[in-house]
Design a protein around this motif. Structure first.
Motif, PDB file in Angstrom:
ATOM      1  N   GLU A 197       0.829  -1.209   0.000  1.00 49.56           N
ATOM      2  CA  GLU A 197       0.000   0.000   0.000  1.00 49.56           C
ATOM      3  C   GLU A 197       0.862   1.257   0.000  1.00 49.56           C
ATOM      4  O   GLU A 197       0.545   2.237  -0.681  1.00 49.56           O
ATOM      5  N   ALA A 224       2.269   1.558  -3.536  1.00 48.37           N
ATOM      6  CA  ALA A 224       1.226   1.977  -4.477  1.00 48.37           C
ATOM      7  C   ALA A 224       0.840   3.430  -4.241  1.00 48.37           C
ATOM      8  O   ALA A 224       0.591   4.181  -5.194  1.00 48.37           O
ATOM      9  N   ARG A 225       0.818   3.843  -2.967  1.00 49.22           N
ATOM     10  CA  ARG A 225       0.505   5.243  -2.671  1.00 49.22           C
ATOM     11  C   ARG A 225       1.597   6.175  -3.204  1.00 49.22           C
ATOM     12  O   ARG A 225       1.306   7.265  -3.695  1.00 49.22           O
ATOM     13  N   ILE A 241       0.308  -2.707  -6.923  1.00 47.05           N
ATOM     14  CA  ILE A 241      -0.884  -1.863  -7.015  1.00 47.05           C
ATOM     15  C   ILE A 241      -2.147  -2.713  -6.921  1.00 47.05           C
ATOM     16  O   ILE A 241      -3.122  -2.347  -6.245  1.00 47.05           O
ATOM     17  N   LEU A 242      -2.147  -3.870  -7.587  1.00 43.85           N
ATOM     18  CA  LEU A 242      -3.314  -4.757  -7.513  1.00 43.85           C
ATOM     19  C   LEU A 242      -3.527  -5.267  -6.092  1.00 43.85           C
ATOM     20  O   LEU A 242      -4.668  -5.366  -5.617  1.00 43.85           O
ATOM     21  N   GLN A 268      -5.041  -2.528  -4.115  1.00 47.06           N
ATOM     22  CA  GLN A 268      -6.452  -2.373  -4.474  1.00 47.06           C
ATOM     23  C   GLN A 268      -7.309  -3.473  -3.862  1.00 47.06           C
ATOM     24  O   GLN A 268      -8.432  -3.228  -3.405  1.00 47.06           O
ATOM     25  N   ASN A 269      -6.780  -4.696  -3.828  1.00 46.76           N
ATOM     26  CA  ASN A 269      -7.532  -5.793  -3.208  1.00 46.76           C
ATOM     27  C   ASN A 269      -7.734  -5.549  -1.718  1.00 46.76           C
ATOM     28  O   ASN A 269      -8.821  -5.803  -1.174  1.00 46.76           O
ATOM     29  N   GLN A 315      -7.811  -2.628  -0.276  1.00 44.14           N
ATOM     30  CA  GLN A 315      -8.782  -1.540  -0.158  1.00 44.14           C
ATOM     31  C   GLN A 315     -10.202  -2.049  -0.428  1.00 44.14           C
ATOM     32  O   GLN A 315     -11.161  -1.626   0.241  1.00 44.14           O
ATOM     33  N   ASP A 316     -10.347  -2.955  -1.401  1.00 42.08           N
ATOM     34  CA  ASP A 316     -11.659  -3.545  -1.662  1.00 42.08           C
ATOM     35  C   ASP A 316     -12.167  -4.333  -0.459  1.00 42.08           C
ATOM     36  O   ASP A 316     -13.360  -4.283  -0.132  1.00 42.08           O
TER      37      ASP A 316
END
Length: 200
Positions: A59, A62-63, A117-118, A121-122, A124-125
């Motif tokens: 994270e 990715a941020r 990044i994926l 995102q997972n 965060q989902d």
């Protein structure tokens, strides 16, 4: 005498028990695993890691990749890389003109950035899913509370409608006074006639 002693000694000795279940453990019964003992740690070929720490790292990466600072630094590094390998003396150039090493580094960075990044995102989902579930439960509780309060207010309205108000009590008292006045006017004449008849 000797035979009696041998019989006593023979009877005193414990004979080995024979049978299917006597003296056997759970491990020897068909190779089943015992539930009262912890399992032996199994060797794993892959190294172990903390998924939570790895997720937090992904994270952060990715941020950082989604900021303008990363784009600026990346652009500056590429410009310096290209200028150095073009303008520097030939022995100091580590990546001449087709810039194959630069292409390799950029593709390597992209191949690592996309899964990170994926993964972010997972995560965060997953957080959004938990938040939505909590909000849904909160909304259900709020709807149930609203329905309960609506029923209570309706019951109070019905109860207040059946309670005697001041105007209703006043009207009832006025009706009773009117009835008493009418009966007072009627009764003396009847009692007067009764006295006259009794006097006769």
């Amino acid at each position: 005498m000797a035979t009696e002693r041998q019989d006593k000694e023979g009877s005193g000795r414990e004979r080995p028990r024979t049978g299917s279940g006597a003296g056997s453990t759970a491990l020897s019964r068909g190779g089943r695993v015992r539930l009262d003992q912890p399992r032996a740690p199994q060797r794993k070929l892959l190294p172990e890691y903390d998924p939570e720490a790895f997720g937090r790292l992904s994270e952060r990466v990715a941020r950082f990749l989604g900021t303008g600072r990363f784009i600026v630094w990346m652009t500056l590094i590429i410009i310096v890389w290209v200028i150095w390998n073009i303008a520097a003396p030939r022995p100091l150039r580590f990546d001449p003109y087709p810039f194959i090493f630069l292409t390799l580094m950029l593709s390597l960075q992209a191949s690592y950035a996309a899964p990170l990044i994926l993964l972010a995102q997972n995560r965060q989902d997953d957080r959004d899913r938990v938040t939505q579930e909590q909000e849904r439960k909160q909304n259900e509780r709020s709807i149930a509370d609203t329905e309960y309060l609506t029923r209570e207010i309706a019951a109070l309205r019905i109860g207040v409608g059946e309670v005697a108000t001041r105007d209703w009590i006043r009207s009832e008292l006025q009706d009773l006074v009117r009835d008493m006045v009418e009966h007072r006017v009627v009764f003396p004449t009847e009692s007067g006639h009764g006295r006259e008849e009794s006097d006769r």
